[in-house]
Design an enzyme around this catalytic site. Structure first.
Site, PDB file in Angstrom:
ATOM      1  N   GLU A 160       3.012 -24.453   3.335  1.00 13.70           N
ATOM      2  CA  GLU A 160       2.575 -24.401   1.937  1.00 13.70           C
ATOM      3  C   GLU A 160       2.464 -22.986   1.391  1.00 13.70           C
ATOM      4  O   GLU A 160       2.664 -22.759   0.195  1.00 13.70           O
ATOM      5  CB  GLU A 160       1.244 -25.145   1.771  1.00 13.70           C
ATOM      6  CG  GLU A 160       1.345 -26.663   1.952  1.00 13.70           C
ATOM      7  CD  GLU A 160       1.442 -27.107   3.410  1.00 13.70           C
ATOM      8  OE1 GLU A 160       1.182 -26.280   4.306  1.00 13.70           O
ATOM      9  OE2 GLU A 160       1.786 -28.286   3.656  1.00 13.70           O
ATOM     10  N   GLY A 205       2.499  -3.867  11.271  1.00 11.21           N
ATOM     11  CA  GLY A 205       1.213  -4.562  11.349  1.00 11.21           C
ATOM     12  C   GLY A 205       1.244  -5.822  10.509  1.00 11.21           C
ATOM     13  O   GLY A 205       0.744  -6.887  10.906  1.00 11.21           O
ATOM     14  N   HIS A 233      -2.807 -36.841  -4.669  1.00 11.62           N
ATOM     15  CA  HIS A 233      -3.756 -37.368  -3.681  1.00 11.62           C
ATOM     16  C   HIS A 233      -5.106 -36.657  -3.746  1.00 11.62           C
ATOM     17  O   HIS A 233      -5.606 -36.148  -2.748  1.00 11.62           O
ATOM     18  CB  HIS A 233      -3.171 -37.267  -2.267  1.00 11.62           C
ATOM     19  CG  HIS A 233      -2.012 -38.197  -2.065  1.00 11.62           C
ATOM     20  ND1 HIS A 233      -0.822 -38.017  -2.707  1.00 11.62           N
ATOM     21  CD2 HIS A 233      -1.897 -39.316  -1.328  1.00 11.62           C
ATOM     22  CE1 HIS A 233       0.004 -38.990  -2.360  1.00 11.62           C
ATOM     23  NE2 HIS A 233      -0.626 -39.805  -1.532  1.00 11.62           N
ATOM     24  N   SER A 258       5.652 -38.836  -1.548  1.00 14.14           N
ATOM     25  CA  SER A 258       4.271 -39.124  -1.950  1.00 14.14           C
ATOM     26  C   SER A 258       3.935 -38.501  -3.300  1.00 14.14           C
ATOM     27  O   SER A 258       3.219 -39.082  -4.106  1.00 14.14           O
ATOM     28  CB  SER A 258       3.282 -38.573  -0.914  1.00 14.14           C
ATOM     29  OG  SER A 258       3.448 -39.199   0.322  1.00 14.14           O
ATOM     30  N   HIS A 281       0.823  -1.218   0.000  1.00 16.03           N
ATOM     31  CA  HIS A 281       0.000   0.000   0.000  1.00 16.03           C
ATOM     32  C   HIS A 281       0.854   1.264   0.000  1.00 16.03           C
ATOM     33  O   HIS A 281       0.347   2.350  -0.274  1.00 16.03           O
ATOM     34  CB  HIS A 281      -0.981   0.004   1.179  1.00 16.03           C
ATOM     35  CG  HIS A 281      -0.336  -0.183   2.519  1.00 16.03           C
ATOM     36  ND1 HIS A 281       0.158  -1.402   2.934  1.00 16.03           N
ATOM     37  CD2 HIS A 281      -0.101   0.687   3.537  1.00 16.03           C
ATOM     38  CE1 HIS A 281       0.666  -1.265   4.158  1.00 16.03           C
ATOM     39  NE2 HIS A 281       0.528  -0.015   4.538  1.00 16.03           N
ATOM     40  N   ASN A 309       6.394   1.547  12.519  1.00 14.30           N
ATOM     41  CA  ASN A 309       5.852   2.894  12.727  1.00 14.30           C
ATOM     42  C   ASN A 309       4.749   2.915  13.790  1.00 14.30           C
ATOM     43  O   ASN A 309       4.016   3.885  13.908  1.00 14.30           O
ATOM     44  CB  ASN A 309       5.372   3.503  11.399  1.00 14.30           C
ATOM     45  CG  ASN A 309       4.261   2.687  10.759  1.00 14.30           C
ATOM     46  OD1 ASN A 309       3.596   1.879  11.413  1.00 14.30           O
ATOM     47  ND2 ASN A 309       4.067   2.882   9.462  1.00 14.30           N
ATOM     48  N   GLY A 348       0.511  -6.238  -1.729  1.00 18.28           N
ATOM     49  CA  GLY A 348      -0.655  -5.511  -1.242  1.00 18.28           C
ATOM     50  C   GLY A 348      -1.541  -6.428  -0.418  1.00 18.28           C
ATOM     51  O   GLY A 348      -2.219  -5.979   0.493  1.00 18.28           O
TER      52      GLY A 348
HETATM   53  C1  LIG Z   1      -3.722  -9.693   4.111  1.00 25.46           C
HETATM   54  C2  LIG Z   1      -4.204  -8.304   4.293  1.00 25.46           C
HETATM   55  N1  LIG Z   1      -5.025  -8.005   5.325  1.00 25.46           N
HETATM   56  C3  LIG Z   1      -5.486  -6.733   5.480  1.00 25.46           C
HETATM   57  C4  LIG Z   1      -5.150  -5.763   4.602  1.00 25.46           C
HETATM   58  C5  LIG Z   1      -5.716  -4.354   4.756  1.00 25.46           C
HETATM   59  N2  LIG Z   1      -4.655  -3.421   5.201  1.00 25.46           N
HETATM   60  C6  LIG Z   1      -3.949  -2.681   4.351  1.00 25.46           C
HETATM   61  S1  LIG Z   1      -2.756  -1.788   5.098  1.00 25.46           S
HETATM   62  C7  LIG Z   1      -3.188  -2.374   6.615  1.00 25.46           C
HETATM   63  C8  LIG Z   1      -2.429  -1.930   7.837  1.00 25.46           C
HETATM   64  C9  LIG Z   1      -0.981  -2.231   7.664  1.00 25.46           C
HETATM   65  O1  LIG Z   1      -0.259  -1.823   8.775  1.00 25.46           O
HETATM   66  P1  LIG Z   1       1.309  -1.876   8.743  1.00 25.46           P
HETATM   67  O2  LIG Z   1       1.759  -3.196   8.244  1.00 25.46           O
HETATM   68  O3  LIG Z   1       1.794  -1.483  10.059  1.00 25.46           O
HETATM   69  O4  LIG Z   1       1.690  -0.844   7.594  1.00 25.46           O
HETATM   70  P2  LIG Z   1       1.854   0.732   7.702  1.00 25.46           P
HETATM   71  O5  LIG Z   1       0.810   1.306   6.832  1.00 25.46           O
HETATM   72  O6  LIG Z   1       1.701   1.128   9.123  1.00 25.46           O
HETATM   73  O7  LIG Z   1       3.218   0.976   7.193  1.00 25.46           O
HETATM   74  C10 LIG Z   1      -4.253  -3.253   6.513  1.00 25.46           C
HETATM   75  C11 LIG Z   1      -4.911  -3.908   7.656  1.00 25.46           C
HETATM   76  C12 LIG Z   1      -4.308  -6.117   3.534  1.00 25.46           C
HETATM   77  N3  LIG Z   1      -3.946  -5.257   2.593  1.00 25.46           N
HETATM   78  N4  LIG Z   1      -3.832  -7.382   3.417  1.00 25.46           N
HETATM   79 MG   LIG Z   2       2.617   0.197  10.760  1.00 24.27          MG
END
Ligand SMILES: Cc1ncc(C[n+]2csc(CCOP(=O)(O)OP(=O)(O)O)c2C)c(N)n1
Ligand SMILES: [Mg+2]
Length: 624
Positions: A375, A164, A424, A354, A86, A193, A132
């Site tokens: 996996e 996160g 399988h 297997s 993102h 952060n 993403g």
């Molecule tokens: C698997 C997944 N779950 C949820 C989201 C939605 N989402 C996008 S950014 C975000 C928060 C991310 O926090 P962090 O990793 O701390 O990134 P920061 O923006 O703080 O750098 C979430 C929950 C996503 N993109 N992917």
């Molecule tokens: Mg963060």
């Protein structure tokens, strides 16, 4: 003499670092400005997630990494994966400031038709994989790092993660894997952060937690102030100095550099309005510096790995009637195809005896990677290899691929050239019971964008389809079975993707089968023939794309009626494929499939109980 030169270089380097610090700080602010302006123009996006990582990213791209900014695909460039996808505007800003993307393009962020999408995809030359869906970058990076080692290249792979994001289990599958294989050319950077999307992250700025976790998985860990360029550069100077992967925990502030954004909750995924953006830019502008013209160290000149497709593969020699499970034929095929095709690598999740990928392991151990029982990471590692021009064949029980559904989905978005082989399948595995039976895999794999789904019934088809998979560019899934089945095709038979084989012809019914049910259909045809009833039997070895022409031609001779029979749940498998593809041509489909929860038992008992055996086919033909 050599020492003196080394000492001189060190002095020079030290000088460079000292003088570059201000420049790198300035570039970081320029990246922040671009990120804010682009997201404001788009009216959406994640500017504060860009700001926290701006210093680290500026230091990496303008003060540390070795790459050719004019040729992002160059085989020995250092790689960078923005796992926290993102923060895409930050990545785009980098590639504008190094001259690859025209700066004006940045303001077209997220516009339909522009490749600067909301999250990076390989539509962009500098994005090896789509990111993403959080938690997937480190596994892909581990695959790349391993590929570098195999290809005798000295590029490093840098993966930027959010604090996160690292709650994702897949991150720790990858961390474990990198520790096991001592991937000291892999660097994870956690942008700690403190904040996630809706609230603070679980461990916020408690850096010790992150350190202990990475350490436990066999990593060397360094902590830095993620806004202190000198510290960052110094730590990056230690990359590859020992035999462990390196985790850099960068303590940062979300929205760093802008007074009213920094460390504030409630700004995740929110663009600034025009007025706010102007205020933010006014704060950043005085110390912003352009990256254009900043010299970027060139990658080492090493020989390119030999990764070209062969014109053909050695011939096969099976005898009609030989009893061989398709899973075993897969192993044999992989050795034959991989022997001629040096692009081929294989990996497995501790099921190689297997799935029979152990045949390849025994023959070419240097091209095989044991991924252990993880996996999601198995698929991610395969994707990593694919980005480096290899043709990875990843195998496990088909049902366990479903737990990597999201990695497979994103591999589709990445248009990754990965080959997944699931053994399988279905109730025909018998005694092991439902937790081991793949009965949803066709539904999943068919739904993946750009996928090819193949389902051989016997050894010759398996061999030929493995060749096709190696040559075909894109994500392929091969569904193999546990029971032995007789060879029914000659060694010269061809199995083009998107074809089907008509094995019996008759005017009373068309039965479309694949895998083990093909033999039930053939048995049914023989029994019916004894009663004077002739049916058509089609081997639908290519489920996606489906052998539509062959099936439709057969259906047209049997009152536009088709019986499908498959060792898969009723939903989303062969029957739905045939119905979905041919209903517009007026074809009516009667599905024989596994309709309900199976249990342990002999394969034959189960196939009878769920109505996918010869007796069920005979009954259905007569009823129709
Ligand atoms: C698997 C997944 N779950 C949820 C989201 C939605 N989402 C996008 S950014 C975000 C928060 C991310 O926090 P962090 O990793 O701390 O990134 P920061 O923006 O703080 O750098 C979430 C929950 C996503 N993109 N992917
Ligand atoms: Mg963060």
């Amino acid at each position: 003499m050599a020492f003196a030169t080394g000492a001189l270089n060190y002095q020079f380097l030290k000088f460079m670092i000292e003088t570059d610090t201000e420049l790198l700080k300035g570039i970081a602010n320029q990246l922040r400005i671009h990120s804010i302006e682009a997201t404001t123009a788009a009216g959406s996006g994640h500017p504060t997630s860009c700001c926290s990582a701006a210093d680290v990213v500026a230091a990496l791209f303008f003060g540390h990494m070795k790459y050719d900014p004019k040729n992002p695909h160059y085989y020995n460039n250092d790689r960078f994966i923005l796992s926290k996808g993102h923060a895409a505007p930050l990545l785009y800003a980098v590639w504008a400031e190094n001259g690859f993307v025209p700066v004006a393009e940045l303001l077209k962020l997220r516009q339909f038709g522009n490749d600067l999408e909301g999250h990076p995809t390989p539509r962009l030359a500098f994005a090896d994989v789509a990111t993403g869906s959080l938690g997937q970058g480190l596994g892909v990076g581990a695959g790349m790092a391993l590929a570098a080692r195999q290809d005798k290249l000295d590029y490093n792979t840098y993966v930027l993660l959010g604090d996160g994001e690292i709650a994702e289990g897949a991150v720790w599958e990858a961390a474990s894997f990198a520790g096991i294989y001592k991937l000291n050319n892999l660097i994870a950077i956690v942008d700690a952060n403190r904040l996630g999307q809706s609230q603070a992250t679980a461990f916020g700025h408690d850096i010790n937690v992150y350190r202990d976790r990475f350490k436990a998985f066999g990593w060397r860990v360094e902590e830095v102030d993620g806004h202190d360029i000198e510290e960052i550069i110094e730590v990056l100077g230690g990359v590859g100095l020992d035999d462990k992967p390196l985790a850099i925990i960068a303590k940062t502030y979300k929205g760093a550099g802008v007074s009213f954004l920094q460390d504030q909750d409630g700004w995740h995924g929110r663009p600034l309005n025009q007025e706010e953006a102007a205020r933010a830019v006014a704060e950043l502008q005085p110390s912003a510096k352009s990256g254009l013209g900043v010299p970027i160290p060139a990658p080492t000149n090493l020989p390119a790995p030999e990764l070209t497709a062969p014109a053909s593969y050695p011939a096969i020699s099976y005898k009609l009637g030989d009893q061989i499970a398709t899973r075993e034929a897969y192993g044999t095929a992989l050795v034959r195809v991989g022997g001629a095709d040096l692009r081929v690598v294989a990996m497995d999740g501790d099921t190689k005896n297997s799935t029979f990928s152990d045949k390849f392991f025994k023959q070419f151990p240097e091209r095989f990677t044991e991924c252990f029982i993880a996996e999601q990471n198995l698929v991610a590692v395969a994707v990593g290899f694919a980005t480096r021009g290899h043709v990875p064949f990843a195998s496990t029980f088909a049902t366990f691929f479903t737990r990597a559904a999201d990695q497979i989905r994103v591999a589709g978005i990445s248009q990754a050239n990965v080959k997944l082989v699931g053994s399988h399948v279905g109730i025909s595995i018998g005694e092991d019971g439902p937790s081991q039976m793949a009965l949803e895999d066709l539904a999943l794999m068919r739904a993946i964008v750009g996928s090819t789904v193949l389902y051989p019934a016997e050894a010759v088809a398996t061999e030929k389809l493995v060749e096709q998979m190696a040559q075909h560019k894109g994500l392929c899934f091969l569904r193999t079975s546990r029971p032995k089945t007789p060879v029914i095709y000659g060694n010269d038979e061809t199995f083009p993707i998107g074809g089907a084989k008509v094995l019996r012809t008759g005017d009373k019914a068309t039965v479309v089968a694949a895998g083990v049910t093909l033999f039930e259909a053939l048995k049914a045809a023989d029994q019916l023939l004894a009663e004077g009833i002739k049916i058509t039997v089609v081997d639908a070895y290519s489920i996606k794309p489906l052998g539509k022409a062959e099936i439709l031609a057969a259906a047209q001779k049997t009152n536009l009626t088709v019986i499908t029979v498959e060792d898969h749940y009723t939903e989303g498998g062969l029957g739905d494929a045939v119905a979905g593809e041919l209903s517009s041509a007026g074809v009516k489909v009667h599905k024989l499939a596994v309709n309900g929860l199976p249990r342990s038992g002999h394969a034959a008992e189960l196939m009878a109980a769920f109505g996918i055996d010869a007796a069920a086919i005979v009954k259905t033909v007569k009823a129709l």
